[in-house]
Write an enzyme that holds these catalytic residues in place. Structure first.
Site, PDB file in Angstrom:
ATOM      1  N   HIS A   9      -6.093  -2.809  10.164  1.00 47.70           N
ATOM      2  CA  HIS A   9      -4.884  -2.906  10.977  1.00 47.70           C
ATOM      3  C   HIS A   9      -3.995  -4.069  10.542  1.00 47.70           C
ATOM      4  O   HIS A   9      -2.777  -3.920  10.377  1.00 47.70           O
ATOM      5  CB  HIS A   9      -5.267  -3.064  12.453  1.00 47.70           C
ATOM      6  CG  HIS A   9      -4.099  -3.311  13.357  1.00 47.70           C
ATOM      7  ND1 HIS A   9      -3.730  -4.562  13.784  1.00 47.70           N
ATOM      8  CD2 HIS A   9      -3.206  -2.452  13.901  1.00 47.70           C
ATOM      9  CE1 HIS A   9      -2.662  -4.472  14.555  1.00 47.70           C
ATOM     10  NE2 HIS A   9      -2.332  -3.203  14.646  1.00 47.70           N
ATOM     11  N   CYS A  36      -1.308   8.893  -1.918  1.00 49.24           N
ATOM     12  CA  CYS A  36      -0.887   7.828  -1.016  1.00 49.24           C
ATOM     13  C   CYS A  36      -1.980   6.772  -0.956  1.00 49.24           C
ATOM     14  O   CYS A  36      -3.112   7.095  -0.599  1.00 49.24           O
ATOM     15  CB  CYS A  36      -0.635   8.368   0.394  1.00 49.24           C
ATOM     16  SG  CYS A  36       0.672   9.605   0.490  1.00 49.24           S
TER      17      CYS A  36
END
Length: 798
Positions: A424, A754
């Site tokens: 995160h 990605c």
């Protein structure tokens, strides 16, 4: 224009700037030329420079001023204030010559004949060097609002002439090398709009933060517009996409409600014509202008910009003031001037940091980003500590949480004990464009609260926390000079607030929009909670309503906010493709959203649990997917942003994919209709094993290297204990990726990747290029690095 002291707006044009100043000439131009476009301008008249020159011609006022200012040192603030006060006193003492006073009285009587006795007017300075593209004098001279009666108008005009010699005006001219006597005073006298009973604000024909030219920003607050122009209140804002104004059902990209703490209104008694009063809570919570108002103002603004030269290279964007009459409901434009900050674009450049010293590091970790930053350490051990984080601090924590994003936005840099390149803290830091070091192991133990440190992420994959404020220089890279490549560089994005800035990067589009981060950071509410508030306890239900800002229909709010977030990103990159990955939160992440706990299962391994495609078609969560589809339809069809393509994550089987595609079609998102392409993430071994069958269902593939590596190697990517085993360059992973690329191309489908690995590992990028990958998507901080790597890899492969 003849040599009259006062001239009606209707007889003026931009060619009259030398006589009436930029502000009044602009009002005349609008009045004469844009009425046919529906633009309404309150009537008024100019007091020309003839009046100013006549004032300076009295009792040697001009000579006294020249002697007073001849050797003025603007750096001596005390002397600046003394001489400025003396200069203004000279103007006021000179007074208005009889012929000037008579001309002002006659022009004001003309307004009274149209609008009644003692008509309210605004008296605004319009000096000849004000509001020009090359010099922004806005705010340097005086404005008087709500002036009534000829005597009061005359007095205000004299005060405007005197205001050419305010301290700030004197200092500004001195700093810019402008002769004090080359600037001549002029004035705009304009009928007041009763926005004291309505609202007023500003319109910019670009994004004022980034200079992005394809939007119009409308901002406003209750009462007279001075509160917005002066920055005294936080206004309501609406962002409108210019290209959609003439055809889209909803060209609005975003809406926000500001605090609107106070309003300026007419004073009923006393010496001042206006007063500032608090705004009632009920009015602070609602927008002061409607969507319809915003669209009308945007259309007018675009018409004004086009009239002033539009988007011809070097032409200005516009900074416009508007007012809404609270009695009649009519909108008016009360000022229009060239925007001077962003209108003249320099060559596109990018900044790179280079440290000038390399002291021994206090602690090392995994670098995120390529920048450097310095600041005091602020250790956060729990959510209760977040209030201690101040702008410019280096936030240091064991690890971060999605609830911490507001505090993280303040930080100059972020350091954590735990985590990896996909955690995160790393993801948010990349979105915010701040340097971050994760997996230090002991950052919270080694670093001391308040200690000055420098975060160095400039030297590759290892980041260093250095003692003290280490100097570094910034090198600018000209983006237009970067190489072109066959392999398309694309972006990974999640934050709409950064979209206009990142759109300047030399990329072919956005290969991955992380939609779930928009839900978490811009909405914050579980989708099922807005659909079924009856399943929530009273406290949670209240929290959901609060998060939705009290809107009567929380589900409608959810759809609108999601559409606005996606729409802003799509507009920033239009017409380049923007591939939106549909929600890919796991159940444990969904539980953290407001109202999420009652709806989410407790799974032993959420990473391979109810996520992606299986969630969309699950009976318990299909309604939540319906909200996503409604938002995507709104972006493509109502906003007109058909550069948006959609991507399905974690799709285990072709049949599962068919069910998702059918569900999307039921909401008007029909594959192939209106150029809609539907992609699928290639991140599960089954996607590769039967890629020919997935080619029948989807239009393209995007390799998710994190999940694919995890599932090929059987390594939990969030496990610190297995961090050394998580390698995208493992032979098994590379063979799987090569098979995916070959299989997609055999099926006639494009395929990209990605992930962060290509920017960190040139050999991995070279491998992808050699295998013929069509695109590589990375976060904004890695674009320049990966573009160079791709170029070298392609050159080596030739």
């Amino acid at each position: 224009m003849d040599r009259r002291i006062c001239v009606p707006f209707s007889e003026l044009s931009l060619g009259d700037v030398p006589q009436v100043g930029g502000k009044t000439a602009s009002l005349g131009e609008l009045t004469r030329s844009l009425a046919a476009a529906g633009v309404r301008v309150p009537p008024g008249f100019a007091v020309t420079t003839l009046a100013y020159d006549a004032v300076l011609g009295r009792v040697d006022t001009d000579g006294q001023l020249r002697r007073l200012l001849a050797d003025l040192d603007p750096a001596d603030l005390g002397e600046l204030a003394r001489r400025g006060a003396r200069a203004r006193a000279l103007i006021l003492a000179a007074g208005l010559p009889p012929e000037v006073a008579s001309a002002i009285d006659a022009a004001y009587r003309g307004l009274e004949d149209l609008h009644g006795p003692d008509v309210d007017v605004a008296v605004r300075s319009s000096a000849t060097a004000e509001d020009l593209p090359e010099a922004s004098f806005a705010g340097q001279q005086a404005t008087f609002l709500g002036i009534r009666g000829a005597a009061a108008v005359r007095a205000a005009c004299l005060e405007c002439f005197a205001s050419l010699f305010t301290d700030r005006a004197l200092a500004y001219r001195a700093a810019h090398g402008i002769d004090h006597f080359a600037v001549h005073g002029a004035i705009a006298v304009q009928r007041m709009v009763r926005s004291d009973r309505g609202a007023a604000g500003v319109v910019f024909t670009l994004d004022p933060e980034t200079g992005f030219r394809d939007v119009v920003l409308v901002a406003g607050a209750w009462g007279l517009g001075e509160s917005v122009v002066s920055g005294r209140v936080d206004p309501d804002e609406v962002m409108v996409w210019k290209p959609a104004l003439d055809h889209a059902l909803d060209p609005i990209l975003s809406r926000s409600i500001g605090a609107k703490q106070s309003r300026v209104e007419y004073a009923l008694r006393g010496a001042e014509s206006t007063r500032t009063v608090p705004v009632a809570e009920v009015d602070r919570a609602r927008r002061c202008f409607t969507d319809e108002d915003a669209i009308v103002l945007a259309r007018w603004a675009v018409a004004i910009e086009r009239h002033y030269g539009g988007r011809v290279e070097g032409s200005p964007a516009m900074d416009i003031e508007w007012a809404k009459d609270g009695i009649t409901g009519e909108l008016f434009i009360v000022q229009a001037r060239p925007e001077t900050v962003h209108s003249r674009h320099a060559a596109r450049r990018f900044t790179q940091d280079v440290l000038q010293a390399h002291p021994k590091a206090l602690v090392d970790g995994v670098a995120v980003g390529t920048r450097a930053a310095s600041g005091p350490v602020r250790i956060v051990r729990a959510g209760a500590d977040l209030d201690r984080v101040q702008p410019g601090d280096v936030l240091v924590a064991d690890m971060t949480d999605p609830d911490w994003v507001p505090a993280m936005r303040k930080a100059a840099a972020i350091v954590t004990n735990r985590g990896g390149r996909t955690c995160h803290a790393a993801i948010v830091a990349r979105e915010l464009g701040v340097p971050c070091i994760v997996a230090t192991g002991r950052g919270t133990d080694v670093l001391v609260d308040g200690q000055e440190v420098t975060i160095d992420c400039t030297s590759g994959s290892v980041g260093h926390v250095l003692p003290g404020k280490v100097p570094f220089v910034q090198h600018e890279i000209v983006l237009d000079a970067l190489p072109s490549t066959r392999t398309a560089p694309m972006l990974i994005l999640a934050d709409p607030d950064q979209a206009f800035t990142h759109a300047r990067l030399p990329v072919k589009g956005v290969g991955l929009v992380r939609q779930e981060f928009i839900v978490a950071n811009h909405i914050g509410v579980h989708p099922m909670a807005v659909l079924h508030p009856e399943r929530l306890d009273e406290a949670t239900r209240a929290a959901v309503l609060a998060a939705c800002h009290g809107e009567a229909d929380p589900a409608k709010y959810f759809v609108r906010r999601l559409a606005e977030g996606i729409g802003t990103i799509a507009a920033a990159f239009h017409p380049r493709p923007v591939i939106v990955r549909l929600g890919d939160f796991k159940s444990n992440e969904y539980r953290r959203l407001v109202g999420g706990e009652p709806f989410e299962p407790v799974e032993e391994n959420p990473m391979i649990g109810l996520r992606g495609a299986s969630r969309y078609i699950h009976p318990q969560f299909r309604e939540a997917f319906d909200l996503e589809c409604k938002a995507m339809w709104h972006v493509r069809e109502a906003m007109g942003l058909r550069n948006v393509q959609l991507m399905v994550p974690f799709c285990r089987t072709p049949e599962e994919g068919r069910q998702v595609v059918a569900g999307m079609a039921s909401h008007g998102l029909v594959r192939g209709e209106h150029d809609l392409k539907i992609w699928v993430m290639c991140e599960i071994p089954s996607n590769v094993a039967v890629i020919d069958r997935f080619c029948e269902v989807f239009d393209g593939f995007s390799i998710g290297s994190n999940d694919l590596t995890q599932l090929v190697l059987g390594v939990d990517r969030d496990s610190d204990l297995l961090a050394d085993s998580f390698r995208e360059t493992d032979e098994a992973v590379l063979r799987t990726i090569a098979a995916a690329i070959a299989g997609a191309h055999l099926g006639g489908r494009p395929i990209g990747l990605c992930g962060q690995a290509p920017s960190d590992d040139p050999e991995f990028a070279r491998f992808l290029v050699e295998r013929g990958i069509d695109s590589i998507s990375v976060t904004p901080d890695a674009v320049l690095r990966v573009l160079q790597v791709i170029a070298h890899a392609e050159a080596a492969a030739r």
